[in-house]
Design a protein around this motif. Structure first.
Motif, PDB file in Angstrom:
ATOM      1  N   TYR A  25     -25.122  40.112  39.253  1.00 20.83           N
ATOM      2  CA  TYR A  25     -25.257  41.383  39.086  1.00 20.83           C
ATOM      3  C   TYR A  25     -23.523  41.986  39.399  1.00 20.83           C
ATOM      4  O   TYR A  25     -23.112  42.153  40.223  1.00 20.83           O
ATOM      5  N   GLU A  27     -23.049  45.621  39.029  1.00 20.87           N
ATOM      6  CA  GLU A  27     -23.339  46.825  39.205  1.00 20.87           C
ATOM      7  C   GLU A  27     -22.625  48.239  39.509  1.00 20.87           C
ATOM      8  O   GLU A  27     -21.211  48.194  39.315  1.00 20.87           O
ATOM      9  N   LEU A  61     -32.533  45.680  44.361  1.00 23.80           N
ATOM     10  CA  LEU A  61     -32.153  44.857  43.315  1.00 23.80           C
ATOM     11  C   LEU A  61     -31.835  43.570  44.420  1.00 23.80           C
ATOM     12  O   LEU A  61     -33.029  42.096  43.636  1.00 23.80           O
ATOM     13  N   THR A 213     -33.708  49.380  39.168  1.00 26.87           N
ATOM     14  CA  THR A 213     -34.026  47.536  38.641  1.00 26.87           C
ATOM     15  C   THR A 213     -35.274  47.534  38.818  1.00 26.87           C
ATOM     16  O   THR A 213     -35.367  45.803  38.338  1.00 26.87           O
ATOM     17  N   TRP A 259     -24.542  35.895  34.333  1.00 20.40           N
ATOM     18  CA  TRP A 259     -24.152  37.369  34.744  1.00 20.40           C
ATOM     19  C   TRP A 259     -25.606  37.968  34.240  1.00 20.40           C
ATOM     20  O   TRP A 259     -26.325  37.583  33.094  1.00 20.40           O
ATOM     21  N   THR A 260     -25.320  38.875  34.747  1.00 23.19           N
ATOM     22  CA  THR A 260     -26.539  40.339  34.586  1.00 23.19           C
ATOM     23  C   THR A 260     -25.376  41.345  34.866  1.00 23.19           C
ATOM     24  O   THR A 260     -25.003  42.190  35.873  1.00 23.19           O
TER      25      THR A 260
END
Length: 268
Positions: A25, A27, A61, A213, A259-260
């Motif tokens: 993630y 951020e 998250l 999220t 991947w986010t």
């Protein structure tokens, strides 16, 4: 399961161990920069880092992962009690100091690393948030490059037909690890999120943002050299995020590292 907060400032590169993560993630943090939360379940590398501090965004998250071990350098004083009471095992450097060490070939504070085998073992991956891998849906558009931008950072993804992966770049330079080389993603989720200010400020006075999220919003899913405009949805903190096309078709992921990138909706 282990989740590690990894420093992503230019001074912290190259990272170590990140290539083994199941999910990464990205951020937004203070000053328009980015920080990573890397989820390790299939394989935990011996050393991970550089490790940095937790953020309020992590609490919701990471709720979807049940009771993971959470490795960080610590948290702002205003946030420590919330981390301790969250549904994770707080294995910060303050709580598990023997597992952490400084690499003095690098400049502090970008030189803290953790030995994963010296941390407590976290819980397994809950069924409600498992990744769903499967064939590519119809309706994508071919693309060779996509980029997400924060005020002070750029995260890029370039399709490599020979690798059948997206090559990851940071600030328009190849993002490589010290141990496994070029980072690649099988699936990339660019996710527009609402962001609010927290009560925490860094030493320069910058406000720490909090990304929301849960709920729903716009997304762009990248896989197999194609981009799919999508809607993301996460009904509760304990649930994983689903991605659907405009017609409601669920978008599954290509096998490999996912991947986010959480993108503030004002920067979408």
């Amino acid at each position: 399961m282990l989740v590690a907060k990894i420093d992503n400032s230019p001074q912290a590169r190259p990272p170590v161990g990140l290539g083994a993560a199941d999910v990464v993630y990205v951020e937004p943090v203070e000053g328009g920069s980015s920080r990573l939360a890397a989820v390790f379940s299939t394989h935990k590398p011996a050393v991970i880092g550089p490790i940095r501090s937790a953020r309020e965004t992590d609490l919701t998250l990471l709720d979807q992962f049940g009771n993971p071990t959470f490795a960080s350098s610590g948290a702002a004083p205003e946030l420590v009690a919330s981390v301790d009471s969250a549904s994770l095992q707080n294995a910060s450097a303050d709580r598990q100091s023997a597992a952490y060490y400084r690499d003095y070939s690098r400049a502090a504070p970008h030189n803290l690393f953790v030995r994963s085998d010296q941390l407590p073992v976290g819980g397994g991956w809950p069924a409600a948030s498992q990744l769903h891998f499967g064939p590519m849906p119809a309706g994508g558009r071919p693309t060779q490059h996509e980029e997400a931008r924060y005020q002070g950072a750029a995260i890029g993804f370039d399709w490599s037909p020979s690798n059948h992966r997206w090559l990851v770049s940071m600030d328009r330079a190849a993002y490589t690890t010290a141990d496994t080389g070029q980072l690649t993603a099988s699936t990339v989720l660019l996710q527009s999120v609402q962001v609010r200010d927290s009560t925490v400020r860094d030493i320069a006075g910058n406000v720490s943002p909090v990304a929301r999220t849960t709920g729903s919003g716009r997304a762009l899913v990248l896989r197999d050299g194609q981009a799919f405009p999508a809607v993301w949805s996460r009904l509760s903190p304990q649930a994983g995020t689903t991605y659907t096309t405009a017609t409601g078709t669920a978008i599954s992921f290509a096998p490999g590292q996912v991947w986010t990138v959480l993108i503030p909706e004002q920067l979408w």
